[in-house]
Scaffold this motif. Structure first.
Motif, PDB file in Angstrom:
ATOM      1  N   LEU A   1       2.735   5.701  -1.236  1.00 36.39           N
ATOM      2  CA  LEU A   1       1.891   4.822  -0.434  1.00 36.39           C
ATOM      3  C   LEU A   1       1.035   5.588   0.566  1.00 36.39           C
ATOM      4  O   LEU A   1       0.033   5.072   1.065  1.00 36.39           O
ATOM      5  CB  LEU A   1       2.747   3.787   0.297  1.00 36.39           C
ATOM      6  CG  LEU A   1       3.306   2.670  -0.587  1.00 36.39           C
ATOM      7  CD1 LEU A   1       4.300   1.822   0.188  1.00 36.39           C
ATOM      8  CD2 LEU A   1       2.178   1.792  -1.127  1.00 36.39           C
TER       9      LEU A   1
ATOM     10  N   ARG B   1      -3.131   4.841   4.908  1.00 42.01           N
ATOM     11  CA  ARG B   1      -3.637   4.240   3.674  1.00 42.01           C
ATOM     12  C   ARG B   1      -3.513   2.720   3.763  1.00 42.01           C
ATOM     13  O   ARG B   1      -2.558   2.203   4.349  1.00 42.01           O
ATOM     14  CB  ARG B   1      -2.854   4.723   2.443  1.00 42.01           C
ATOM     15  CG  ARG B   1      -3.032   6.198   2.091  1.00 42.01           C
ATOM     16  CD  ARG B   1      -4.390   6.461   1.473  1.00 42.01           C
ATOM     17  NE  ARG B   1      -4.579   7.854   1.115  1.00 42.01           N
ATOM     18  CZ  ARG B   1      -4.349   8.366  -0.107  1.00 42.01           C
ATOM     19  NH1 ARG B   1      -3.915   7.555  -1.072  1.00 42.01           N
ATOM     20  NH2 ARG B   1      -4.544   9.636  -0.357  1.00 42.01           N
TER      21      ARG B   1
ATOM     22  N   TRP C   1      -3.618  -0.591   1.071  1.00 39.79           N
ATOM     23  CA  TRP C   1      -3.573  -0.973  -0.336  1.00 39.79           C
ATOM     24  C   TRP C   1      -3.724  -2.484  -0.459  1.00 39.79           C
ATOM     25  O   TRP C   1      -3.082  -3.229   0.283  1.00 39.79           O
ATOM     26  CB  TRP C   1      -2.249  -0.555  -0.967  1.00 39.79           C
ATOM     27  CG  TRP C   1      -1.961   0.905  -0.878  1.00 39.79           C
ATOM     28  CD1 TRP C   1      -1.388   1.567   0.177  1.00 39.79           C
ATOM     29  CD2 TRP C   1      -2.233   1.895  -1.866  1.00 39.79           C
ATOM     30  NE1 TRP C   1      -1.278   2.902  -0.097  1.00 39.79           N
ATOM     31  CE2 TRP C   1      -1.788   3.133  -1.345  1.00 39.79           C
ATOM     32  CE3 TRP C   1      -2.797   1.856  -3.148  1.00 39.79           C
ATOM     33  CZ2 TRP C   1      -1.892   4.328  -2.055  1.00 39.79           C
ATOM     34  CZ3 TRP C   1      -2.899   3.038  -3.856  1.00 39.79           C
ATOM     35  CH2 TRP C   1      -2.460   4.249  -3.322  1.00 39.79           C
ATOM     36  N   PRO C   2      -4.535  -2.956  -1.409  1.00 43.35           N
ATOM     37  CA  PRO C   2      -4.673  -4.405  -1.576  1.00 43.35           C
ATOM     38  C   PRO C   2      -3.350  -5.102  -1.843  1.00 43.35           C
ATOM     39  O   PRO C   2      -3.107  -6.213  -1.360  1.00 43.35           O
ATOM     40  CB  PRO C   2      -5.623  -4.529  -2.781  1.00 43.35           C
ATOM     41  CG  PRO C   2      -6.376  -3.242  -2.815  1.00 43.35           C
ATOM     42  CD  PRO C   2      -5.417  -2.200  -2.327  1.00 43.35           C
ATOM     43  N   GLU C   3      -2.469  -4.445  -2.598  1.00 41.47           N
ATOM     44  CA  GLU C   3      -1.210  -5.077  -2.989  1.00 41.47           C
ATOM     45  C   GLU C   3      -0.020  -4.641  -2.121  1.00 41.47           C
ATOM     46  O   GLU C   3       1.035  -5.273  -2.160  1.00 41.47           O
ATOM     47  CB  GLU C   3      -0.899  -4.791  -4.460  1.00 41.47           C
ATOM     48  CG  GLU C   3      -0.572  -3.356  -4.799  1.00 41.47           C
ATOM     49  CD  GLU C   3      -1.786  -2.472  -5.049  1.00 41.47           C
ATOM     50  OE1 GLU C   3      -1.649  -1.497  -5.815  1.00 41.47           O
ATOM     51  OE2 GLU C   3      -2.851  -2.733  -4.479  1.00 41.47           O
ATOM     52  N   HIS C   4      -0.178  -3.568  -1.331  1.00 43.18           N
ATOM     53  CA  HIS C   4       0.957  -3.044  -0.567  1.00 43.18           C
ATOM     54  C   HIS C   4       0.699  -2.970   0.934  1.00 43.18           C
ATOM     55  O   HIS C   4       1.567  -2.508   1.678  1.00 43.18           O
ATOM     56  CB  HIS C   4       1.341  -1.645  -1.071  1.00 43.18           C
ATOM     57  CG  HIS C   4       1.774  -1.615  -2.504  1.00 43.18           C
ATOM     58  ND1 HIS C   4       2.826  -2.373  -2.976  1.00 43.18           N
ATOM     59  CD2 HIS C   4       1.290  -0.938  -3.568  1.00 43.18           C
ATOM     60  CE1 HIS C   4       2.984  -2.135  -4.272  1.00 43.18           C
ATOM     61  NE2 HIS C   4       2.060  -1.286  -4.655  1.00 43.18           N
TER      62      HIS C   4
ATOM     63  N   SER D   1      -0.749  -1.944   4.728  1.00 40.25           N
ATOM     64  CA  SER D   1      -1.104  -0.760   5.506  1.00 40.25           C
ATOM     65  C   SER D   1       0.099   0.145   5.735  1.00 40.25           C
ATOM     66  O   SER D   1       1.190  -0.327   6.066  1.00 40.25           O
ATOM     67  CB  SER D   1      -1.678  -1.186   6.862  1.00 40.25           C
ATOM     68  OG  SER D   1      -2.820  -1.991   6.701  1.00 40.25           O
ATOM     69  N   TRP D   2      -0.133   1.459   5.622  1.00 40.94           N
ATOM     70  CA  TRP D   2       0.921   2.447   5.805  1.00 40.94           C
ATOM     71  C   TRP D   2       0.361   3.650   6.546  1.00 40.94           C
ATOM     72  O   TRP D   2      -0.782   4.032   6.346  1.00 40.94           O
ATOM     73  CB  TRP D   2       1.499   2.886   4.462  1.00 40.94           C
ATOM     74  CG  TRP D   2       2.233   1.766   3.791  1.00 40.94           C
ATOM     75  CD1 TRP D   2       1.691   0.742   3.069  1.00 40.94           C
ATOM     76  CD2 TRP D   2       3.636   1.534   3.822  1.00 40.94           C
ATOM     77  NE1 TRP D   2       2.670  -0.118   2.645  1.00 40.94           N
ATOM     78  CE2 TRP D   2       3.872   0.343   3.094  1.00 40.94           C
ATOM     79  CE3 TRP D   2       4.707   2.214   4.387  1.00 40.94           C
ATOM     80  CZ2 TRP D   2       5.155  -0.178   2.929  1.00 40.94           C
ATOM     81  CZ3 TRP D   2       5.984   1.699   4.223  1.00 40.94           C
ATOM     82  CH2 TRP D   2       6.193   0.519   3.496  1.00 40.94           C
TER      83      TRP D   2
END
Length: 226
Positions: free
Chosen positions: A150, A186, A188-191, A193-194
Motif C-alpha cells: 500500500l 499513497r 488508493w481508490p479501493e484502499h 489513504s496510507w
C-alpha cells in the motif's frame, strides 16, 4: 494521554469505532468498540489507565475522523507527519518480540491444533481466517502483502508452510521497515489513504491483537481434542 478516534473504522466488527494513541509508551495500541466511548474505554484499559472505562477520563481526544462507510480507510492529520526514528525503532522491537511469540505457538502446535476452528467465534463478513493455521497465515498476509504494498514497498510470495512463512515474512517486513522512507504517502481508490506513520502503527498493532486470539484458539484446541 492523547487519543485519536476513527469513527466507523469497522475493524473488529462492521461499524465499530477505533481509538488510537501515538504516545510512544503505548505505540501501536488501539481500543475498539461499538461506539467512540466504548473504543476510548477499551484504549484506556489496554494502556493501563483504569478498568471498566474509568481511565477514559484521563484521555484527551485531539483528533477524530468519521469514515463515509465502515471499513473505508482514512488517515489522521497526525499520520501525515514524517515517521520518527523512535517510532520506527518501537515498531521494529514490537515486530521482533511478537513474531517470536507467534512462532513459539505455531511450532509447538500439532496438525490437529493448527486445523482447529472455534465454531462460536464471530468474524467480520470479509474475514476468512478461521483456523489456527489460517490466522497465522493472515498475520503474514497482512504485513507482507497488504500493508507494505500500500506504500509501494515490496511484497513477497507466500511460502508453502506456515512456519516458514512466518519466519520469512517477519524478516522481510523488518528489513523493509528498517530502510523505508519516513514520509511515504499513497492514496488508493479501493484502499484509501496510507502513510509511513500509519503503516508503522498498524504493523505495531496488528500481530499483537491477533496473537491474543491465536493463543486462545490454541488453548481451546488443546482442551477440546478431536
Amino acid at each position: 494521554m492523547r487519543a485519536y478516534v476513527d469513527t466507523r473504522a469497522g475493524m473488529a466488527e462492521d461499524g465499530w469505532s477505533a481509538a488510537w494513541t501515538f504516545d510512544l509508551a503505548h505505540w501501536g495500541t488501539c481500543g475498539q468498540g461499538p461506539d467512540d466511548a466504548a473504543a476510548l474505554a477499551d484504549l484506556a484499559d489496554r494502556c493501563g489507565l483504569g478498568a471498566d472505562g474509568s481511565g477514559a477520563d484521563s484521555i484527551d481526544v485531539v483528533e477524530r475522523v468519521v469514515r463515509a462507510e465502515s471499513g473505508d480507510e482514512t488517515v489522521f492529520e497526525r499520520d501525515l507527519a514524517p515517521a520518527s526514528d523512535t517510532e520506527r525503532g518501537a515498531t521494529l522491537a514490537i515486530l521482533a518480540r511478537t513474531r517470536a511469540r507467534t512462532l513459539d505457538l505455531v511450532r509447538a502446535a500439532p496438525p490437529g491444533v493448527l486445523g482447529y476452528r472455534d465454531p462460536g467465534r464471530r468474524l467480520p463478513a470479509y474475514a476468512s481466517w478461521h483456523t489456527v493455521e489460517q490466522l497465522a497465515f493472515h498475520i503474514a498476509d497482512t504485513e507482507s502483502r497488504y500493508y507494505l504494498p500500500l506504500l509501494g514497498l515490496p511484497a513477497r510470495e507466500r511460502a508453502g508452510d506456515v512456519v516458514t512463512e512466518l519466519e520469512e515474512s517477519g524478516a522481510h517486513v523488518r528489513r523493509v521497515v528498517s530502510t523505508m522512507a519516513p514520509d511515504l504517502s499513497r492514496v488508493w481508490p479501493e484502499h484509501g489513504s496510507w502513510t509511513s506513520v500509519k503503516v508503522l502503527r498498524r504493523l505495531a498493532w496488528h500481530e499483537r491483537g491477533e496473537l491474543d486470539v491465536l493463543a486462545g484458539l490454541v488453548d481451546q484446541a488443546v482442551e477440546n481434542p478431536g
